[in-house]
Design an enzyme around this catalytic site. Structure first.
Site, mmCIF file in Angstrom:
data_model
loop_
_atom_site.group_PDB
_atom_site.id
_atom_site.type_symbol
_atom_site.label_atom_id
_atom_site.label_comp_id
_atom_site.label_asym_id
_atom_site.label_seq_id
_atom_site.Cartn_x
_atom_site.Cartn_y
_atom_site.Cartn_z
ATOM 1 N N VAL A 26 -15.455 -56.921 25.850
ATOM 2 C CA VAL A 26 -16.136 -58.171 25.509
ATOM 3 C C VAL A 26 -17.462 -58.221 26.268
ATOM 4 O O VAL A 26 -17.516 -57.945 27.475
ATOM 5 C CB VAL A 26 -15.275 -59.397 25.866
ATOM 6 C CG1 VAL A 26 -15.932 -60.679 25.364
ATOM 7 C CG2 VAL A 26 -13.886 -59.261 25.289
ATOM 8 N N LYS B 229 -16.796 -59.212 20.971
ATOM 9 C CA LYS B 229 -15.717 -58.246 21.230
ATOM 10 C C LYS B 229 -15.928 -57.042 20.333
ATOM 11 O O LYS B 229 -15.955 -57.170 19.097
ATOM 12 C CB LYS B 229 -14.347 -58.866 20.983
ATOM 13 C CG LYS B 229 -13.218 -57.832 20.975
ATOM 14 C CD LYS B 229 -11.843 -58.454 21.064
ATOM 15 C CE LYS B 229 -11.484 -58.772 22.494
ATOM 16 N NZ LYS B 229 -10.067 -59.196 22.647
ATOM 17 N N ASP C 166 -0.066 -63.695 20.006
ATOM 18 C CA ASP C 166 -0.333 -63.182 21.354
ATOM 19 C C ASP C 166 -0.841 -64.305 22.256
ATOM 20 O O ASP C 166 -1.817 -64.145 22.987
ATOM 21 C CB ASP C 166 -1.346 -62.042 21.292
ATOM 22 C CG ASP C 166 -1.383 -61.214 22.581
ATOM 23 O OD1 ASP C 166 -0.411 -61.291 23.361
ATOM 24 O OD2 ASP C 166 -2.377 -60.513 22.804
ATOM 25 N N LEU D 58 -18.227 -58.938 29.971
ATOM 26 C CA LEU D 58 -17.355 -60.013 30.424
ATOM 27 C C LEU D 58 -15.962 -59.520 30.784
ATOM 28 O O LEU D 58 -15.275 -60.144 31.591
ATOM 29 C CB LEU D 58 -17.246 -61.096 29.344
ATOM 30 C CG LEU D 58 -18.535 -61.858 29.021
ATOM 31 C CD1 LEU D 58 -18.304 -62.818 27.866
ATOM 32 C CD2 LEU D 58 -19.047 -62.600 30.240
ATOM 33 N N GLY D 59 -15.521 -58.434 30.188
ATOM 34 C CA GLY D 59 -14.184 -57.940 30.490
ATOM 35 C C GLY D 59 -13.731 -56.953 29.440
ATOM 36 O O GLY D 59 -14.476 -56.587 28.517
ATOM 37 N N ALA D 60 -12.495 -56.504 29.570
ATOM 38 C CA ALA D 60 -11.917 -55.536 28.649
ATOM 39 C C ALA D 60 -10.431 -55.819 28.524
ATOM 40 O O ALA D 60 -9.805 -56.343 29.453
ATOM 41 C CB ALA D 60 -12.157 -54.108 29.130
ATOM 42 N N GLY D 61 -9.862 -55.486 27.359
ATOM 43 C CA GLY D 61 -8.438 -55.683 27.108
ATOM 44 C C GLY D 61 -7.896 -54.569 26.253
ATOM 45 O O GLY D 61 -8.560 -53.534 26.039
ATOM 46 N N GLY D 62 -6.692 -54.769 25.749
ATOM 47 C CA GLY D 62 -6.050 -53.737 24.960
ATOM 48 C C GLY D 62 -6.731 -53.482 23.635
ATOM 49 O O GLY D 62 -6.589 -52.401 23.056
ATOM 50 N N MET D 63 -7.472 -54.473 23.122
ATOM 51 C CA MET D 63 -8.105 -54.324 21.810
ATOM 52 C C MET D 63 -9.550 -53.856 21.907
ATOM 53 O O MET D 63 -10.097 -53.365 20.930
ATOM 54 C CB MET D 63 -8.051 -55.650 21.054
ATOM 55 C CG MET D 63 -6.646 -56.149 20.767
ATOM 56 S SD MET D 63 -5.723 -55.051 19.691
ATOM 57 C CE MET D 63 -6.749 -55.092 18.234
#
Length: 648
Positions: free
Chosen positions: A43, A57, A151, A35-40
């Site tokens: 997903v 996640k 956040d 689904l996506g990716a972030g700093g943590m």
């Protein structure tokens, strides 16, 4: 805390295929897409054993290597599992002790606020008010569980069909004391931090309120309140300068100004934020309709609902085949094969039957002997039609008779008119299920047939006599018209008038020239600020439209005490117009999304409803306001426009 941050760039990029470094399973959850990716971390989409989609996640490895992160992560997960709000995505599973920590939340089929604004621009004021109020309710539940989000930003707010969802609450707190923060990494997004957070001071629930004000500015204008640029420049402006609010709509100005106060003590509580949203909405109660989002954003929700299926579990390795025994000497087959040896052909349903693969041609299947007697043709017997009203067209061979004694299926309905008391065409005949839903015709006696023939002859004679009389009368009218001063169809003298000239002047008859007259469009009659109380109704045909007691009894528009507006009259209906849709007589005539009732909790100030009455009138109802909670009566304030006799 949550783990869902869908990808951007439209619905086509939401469900990304797994790549080489992506796991295929996480603690028994088979992953279907990324689904996506972030700093943590990243997903993924997966499913519960019962088939419900979830977002998983998986935390980045460098965080998992820090013992303090794992301790705080486990603590935040336990707190997050107590958060059960309507505007949060619940945490349903997690593991802080595995090789890589992870958590699973309910999957929300909707874009993030960040993706929606980038793709479709700023949101309408009404949508922003509902968005901020929903986020404030989410913060109430999060703060009540002892958490501070830390956040809150547009990418952590998902837009669902029934309201926003705040995600990733508490996960930034777990990362605060890791070795990464000691090396200069800041947890949180600079554009949406609070001054005390940027300065490294104590974080409180008021920190989330500051971020909420920034999210409201971004949703209403499409740009952050403190501008864009390098992280250091944005953080400096957050701490030392005032936000840029020139493009913020006036109805949101008081709300965002109070939320963006530098002093945490001067900011409103989340309960006060909800009250400010209600005041800005010109009503004391916010009501969230089903279509609270613009149409383009709602279309993305539909695309994200069709989640891909998880990858099938890998099949077990096949058992090794035993070593074949030495082949016996070849023996001639009892029956030579009828086809050359070769690989078996692929299955084709229309191909003639042949040898079954895997069976020797020397062992044919037993053949059933044919019965004695001359061979009889076996034509394909088609399935009879469902009822006599369906014409039958055979494709080959003669069709069998539908009933004993008849020659073939009828090619036209057996009965010229349906059963008069049937509720719908071809409905089953009461207490006697005859084909076609109609009773079979009774055989007529010779006496009755003779009477019918005589009646038909008399009818023919009567029609012929009437036609002769019409011709004579017509000729006589011609002579009168030729001898008079007027033209055919005009009044002659004072004794009477012709049919053409006696039609209603306003009813769309014919003019003296014989051409149809154009029906004039009705003029609108407007009635402002009608307080329609529950249990009362309106009659659009009245000279003055005003509430009258009664909610059931053939009325044209009533406010039912069950909480809905109702089209009571026979043949009446309602159409709830979309936000921004043209509200004219022509639009109301053209829209066919008919309903008999519209629930008030789906309405908000400014929504409009087309009303068509069974008596031929049309109306446009505009919602103005709702009764306050402290009011002893329940009512809705409306503007009503009526076009009498405006229905086509």
């Amino acid at each position: 805390m949550s783990g869902q941050q869908p990808g951007s760039a439209g619905a086509s990029a939401v469900f990304q295929p797994l790549e080489g470094d992506d796991p295929t399973t996480v603690a028994g959850y088979r992953l279907a897409a990324r689904l996506g990716a972030g700093g943590m971390g990243k997903v993924y989409l997966s499913y519960t054993p019962g088939g419900r989609p979830v977002a998983i996640k998986v935390i980045r490895p460098e965080f998992g290597e820090d013992a303090e992160f794992r301790r705080r992560f486990a603590q935040e997960v336990r707190s997050a599992q107590r958060v059960q709000g309507l505007f949060t995505a619940p945490v349903i599973d997690a593991d802080a002790e595995g090789t890589r920590p992870w958590l699973a939340t309910a999957y929300v089929p909707g874009p993030s606020l960040a993706d929606a604004v980038v793709a479709h621009g700023a949101l309408p004021v009404e949508t922003v008010l509902l968005l901020v109020a929903g986020m404030a309710e989410a913060l109430q539940v999060i703060h009540g569980a002892g958490l501070v989000h830390r956040d809150l930003k547009p990418s952590n707010v998902l837009l669902a069909s029934d309201g926003p969802r705040v995600i990733d609450f508490g996960i930034a707190h777990a990362a605060d004391a890791t070795s990464l923060t000691g090396s200069g990494v800041t947890i949180g997004t600079p554009s949406f931090m609070a001054p005390e957070q940027a300065a490294g001071r104590r974080v409180t629930p008021a920190t989330d309120v500051f971020a909420l004000g920034q999210v409201a500015v971004y949703a209403a204008t499409g740009v952050p309140a403190f501008g864009e640029g390098t992280s250091h420049g944005v953080l400096y402006r957050i701490v030392h300068e005032q936000p840029e609010l020139g493009a913020v709509p006036e109805r949101l100005s008081a709300l965002v100004t109070r939320c963006l106060a530098k002093d945490p003590e001067a900011r409103p509580t989340v309960a006060e934020v909800i009250r400010l949203c209600q005041e800005a909405n010109a009503a004391t109660v916010l009501r969230r309709p089903e279509d609270w989002l613009p149409g383009a954003v709602s279309a993305e929700i539909t695309a994200r609902t069709a989640t891909p299926a998880p990858a099938p579990a890998p099949a077990a390795a096949p058992a090794p085949l035993p070593t074949p025994a030495p082949a016996a000497p070849a023996q001639p087959p009892a029956h030579p094969p009828t086809a050359p040896a070769g690989p078996p052909a692929g299955y084709a349903p229309t191909a003639p039957a042949g040898p079954v693969p895997g069976h020797s041609p020397t062992a044919p299947a037993p053949v059933t002997p044919a019965p004695a007697g001359p061979p009889a043709a076996a034509p394909s017997v088609p399935t009879p039609p469902p009822h006599a009203g369906h014409a039958y067209a055979p494709t080959q061979g003669p069709a069998p008779a539908p009933y004993p004694g008849s020659g073939a299926y009828p090619t036209a309905p057996a009965y010229p008119t349906p059963y008069p008391n049937a509720p719908y065409p071809n409905a089953p005949y009461p207490n006697a299920p005859h084909p076609g839903g109609r009773p079979p015709a009774a055989r007529q006696s010779p006496v009755k047939r003779t009477l019918l023939v005589g009646l038909a002859a008399a009818l023919v004679f009567g029609v012929g006599g009437a036609a002769t009389a019409y011709v004579l009368t017509k000729d006589d009218d011609k002579n009168n018209s030729a001898s008079g001063n007027g033209k055919p169809g005009e009044r002659t003298g004072t004794g009477g008038s012709s049919d053409a000239s006696s039609s209603d002047d306003t009813g769309g008859g014919t003019t003296p020239s014989g051409k149809p007259s154009a029906k004039a469009e009705p003029k609108p009659a407007e009635f402002k600020n009608i307080n329609l109380t529950a249990g009362y109704h309106l009659t659009l045909g009245d000279q003055v439209v005003r509430p009258q007691d009664g909610e059931d009894g053939g009325y044209e528009l009533s406010y039912d005490t069950g909480g809905y507006l109702d089209a009571e009259s026979t043949g009446g209906n309602l159409v709830l117009l979309d936000p921004g849709q043209e509200a004219t007589l022509a639009a109301c005539r053209a829209d066919t999304r008919f309903t008999r009732e519209v629930y008030v909790n789906k309405l908000s100030p400014g929504r409009q409803i087309c009303v068509t009455t069974g008596t031929g009138h049309m109306g446009l109802v505009t919602v103005k306001a709702f009764s306050p909670e402290e009011s002893p009566s329940t009512y809705i304030t409306l503007d009503v426009t009526v076009w009498r006799n405006g229905a086509l």
